[in-house]
Design a protein around this motif. Sequence first.
Motif, short mmCIF file in Angstrom:
data_model
loop_
_atom_site.label_atom_id
_atom_site.label_comp_id
_atom_site.label_asym_id
_atom_site.label_seq_id
_atom_site.Cartn_x
_atom_site.Cartn_y
_atom_site.Cartn_z
N CYS A 130 -93.93 -6.49 3.08
CA CYS A 130 -94.88 -7.36 3.79
C CYS A 130 -96.11 -7.64 2.94
O CYS A 130 -96.52 -6.83 2.12
N CYS A 131 -96.73 -8.81 3.18
CA CYS A 131 -97.97 -9.18 2.51
C CYS A 131 -99.05 -8.19 2.89
O CYS A 131 -99.28 -7.94 4.09
N TYR B 144 -101.51 -7.76 -6.38
CA TYR B 144 -100.56 -7.18 -7.30
C TYR B 144 -99.25 -6.91 -6.56
O TYR B 144 -99.24 -6.50 -5.39
N ARG B 145 -98.16 -7.11 -7.27
CA ARG B 145 -96.84 -6.95 -6.65
C ARG B 145 -96.64 -5.54 -6.11
O ARG B 145 -95.99 -5.35 -5.07
N GLU C 5 -93.82 -10.83 6.64
CA GLU C 5 -92.67 -10.32 5.89
C GLU C 5 -92.37 -11.25 4.73
O GLU C 5 -92.23 -12.46 4.90
N LEU C 6 -92.26 -10.67 3.55
CA LEU C 6 -92.03 -11.44 2.33
C LEU C 6 -90.55 -11.34 1.97
O LEU C 6 -90.07 -10.27 1.63
N LYS C 7 -89.88 -12.46 2.03
CA LYS C 7 -88.46 -12.48 1.70
C LYS C 7 -88.27 -13.31 0.45
O LYS C 7 -88.44 -14.52 0.46
N LYS C 8 -87.91 -12.64 -0.63
CA LYS C 8 -87.80 -13.31 -1.92
C LYS C 8 -86.79 -14.44 -1.88
O LYS C 8 -87.02 -15.52 -2.44
N GLU C 9 -85.65 -14.20 -1.18
CA GLU C 9 -84.63 -15.23 -1.17
C GLU C 9 -85.08 -16.50 -0.45
O GLU C 9 -84.61 -17.60 -0.72
N ASN C 10 -86.04 -16.36 0.47
CA ASN C 10 -86.58 -17.53 1.18
C ASN C 10 -87.86 -18.06 0.52
O ASN C 10 -88.51 -18.95 1.05
N LYS C 11 -88.22 -17.46 -0.62
CA LYS C 11 -89.40 -17.88 -1.38
C LYS C 11 -90.68 -17.83 -0.54
O LYS C 11 -91.49 -18.75 -0.56
N ASP C 12 -90.80 -16.72 0.24
CA ASP C 12 -92.01 -16.53 1.02
C ASP C 12 -93.16 -16.01 0.16
O ASP C 12 -94.27 -15.88 0.62
N ILE D 92 -98.42 -10.45 -10.51
CA ILE D 92 -99.21 -10.85 -9.35
C ILE D 92 -98.32 -11.66 -8.41
O ILE D 92 -97.57 -12.55 -8.85
N ALA D 93 -98.37 -11.34 -7.16
CA ALA D 93 -97.61 -12.08 -6.15
C ALA D 93 -98.56 -12.89 -5.29
O ALA D 93 -99.74 -12.54 -5.14
N GLN D 94 -98.04 -13.99 -4.72
CA GLN D 94 -98.86 -14.79 -3.81
C GLN D 94 -98.06 -15.11 -2.57
O GLN D 94 -96.94 -15.63 -2.65
N CYS D 95 -98.61 -14.76 -1.42
CA CYS D 95 -97.95 -15.04 -0.14
C CYS D 95 -98.06 -16.53 0.16
O CYS D 95 -99.15 -17.11 0.11
#
Length: 465
Positions: free
Chosen positions: A377-378, A369-370, A384-391, A358-361
């Motif tokens: 994007c959420c 769900y991921r 935009e969901l950027k993993k490296e920026n922990k979005d 499970i992902a959370q924006c």
Amino acid sequence: MVFRLRSYQRKTIDNVLNSMRQGHKRIIVQQPPRTGKTVIMAEIARKATDKGNRVMFIIHRKEVLVQAKATFRKQDVNMNLATLGMVQTLTRRVNKLDEPQLILIDEAHHAISNSYRRIIDAFPNAYILYFTATPIRTGHDQLDQIADDIIVGKSIKWLTQHHFLAPFHYYGLGDIDRSKLRKAHGDYSSDSMNEAISRQIYGHIVDQYQRLAKGKQAVVYCHSIASAKEVTKKFHEAGITAEEIDGGTDKKVRDKLVQQFRDQQLTILVNVNLFTEGVDLPNVDCVIMARPTSSLALYLQFSMRCLNPRKGKTAIIIDHVDNFLNFGLPNNDRNWSEAIITKNKRKAKSNTDNGPAIAQCNYCFGTFYRDQITDGCCPLCGHELKKENKDYKIVNVDLQEIKENQAVKHRKQMVNKILEDQVMANVADKTPGQLTTLKELQAYAKLHNYSPGWAWYQFKNRRKH
């Protein structure tokens, strides 16, 4: 006029009859909330009484009993051959009851208790059907001790895909320090919930309702009468019609308020431990959870209260206390056949399946769900969901207990709060034109009591130019 059964309801009845033909006499019938368990029971009872068999229906809540009697009558059950009652009453009169050939037990995850067992043991020749949305208990002993088969209903995902349940958006907002929660009598204690829940939650509930579900009819679940009254007060201050009801509310007042809600004369119903099992509120479009629970049964009753379908409807579930960390989302696939087995009898598994990731924006607080992420994007707000920026963050879920170290999580939250305060201090003497990042704009909006949408609007406009 009798109810016209849905395809999955007829299939459930066929599966029950097949199980009986195979020699099973004590059968669990799992059906998700909002899928018409009472209609299924009424149809089975009609078939039984048509053949001259006596039927007994057992429940533990008066409101559900009243609705069940009405459903049985509408389904043409021969009421002269039917005994419908609350377990508290029937267990005291068990020696005076006519012997039934069929016993139907609603909300049967309670049926392992002594009051139910006294009735079950009194009629050893009867077929017993244990109906429940969640055939799992919080204690050690499970339903395999009183049942010999289980019929599993259609999944929540299937029911949603076939328009028997409404789709939903789920938001987890975290107004709670879950490290302070302590269990007592099968769920979190009232004292620990008082300690864990942020005092800011009361204002947040109204703010987030207006952001995510403005104008929708909503039910709020609170852990105490005091908190429910405070939430109701905050809705009134915002000019939103809301009323609080609890176990101490006069029955006439409660019935009047529930009817006003059904008639759409009331927008918000704030309650304490009332709208869980059975009570019919068909026009709920939003659920707000301000009460943590360690009970999967309660969680599904809370979260699915708003899933009655309507054309074009998307329900909104707002989880201020992060119940999804315990249980995932309401439509997680769950292994009910395994869940009914008493824990020390379960097969050891080398790899524990905690369900899909499970992902959370971190911008809209949407929880999903991921694999629903499209083009990075959420799926709820489009950010935009950027993993490296922990979005966004990935949440590991376990059905029985929280595996995440909540103390570490709480320290992270405190650090983030300090950093947020520093950002607010940095923007205090600046003009909007001097702000460059979304976090600065959000801090400025918070400092000046601007709406949450102001920061988004400013940030998006700047990205276009």
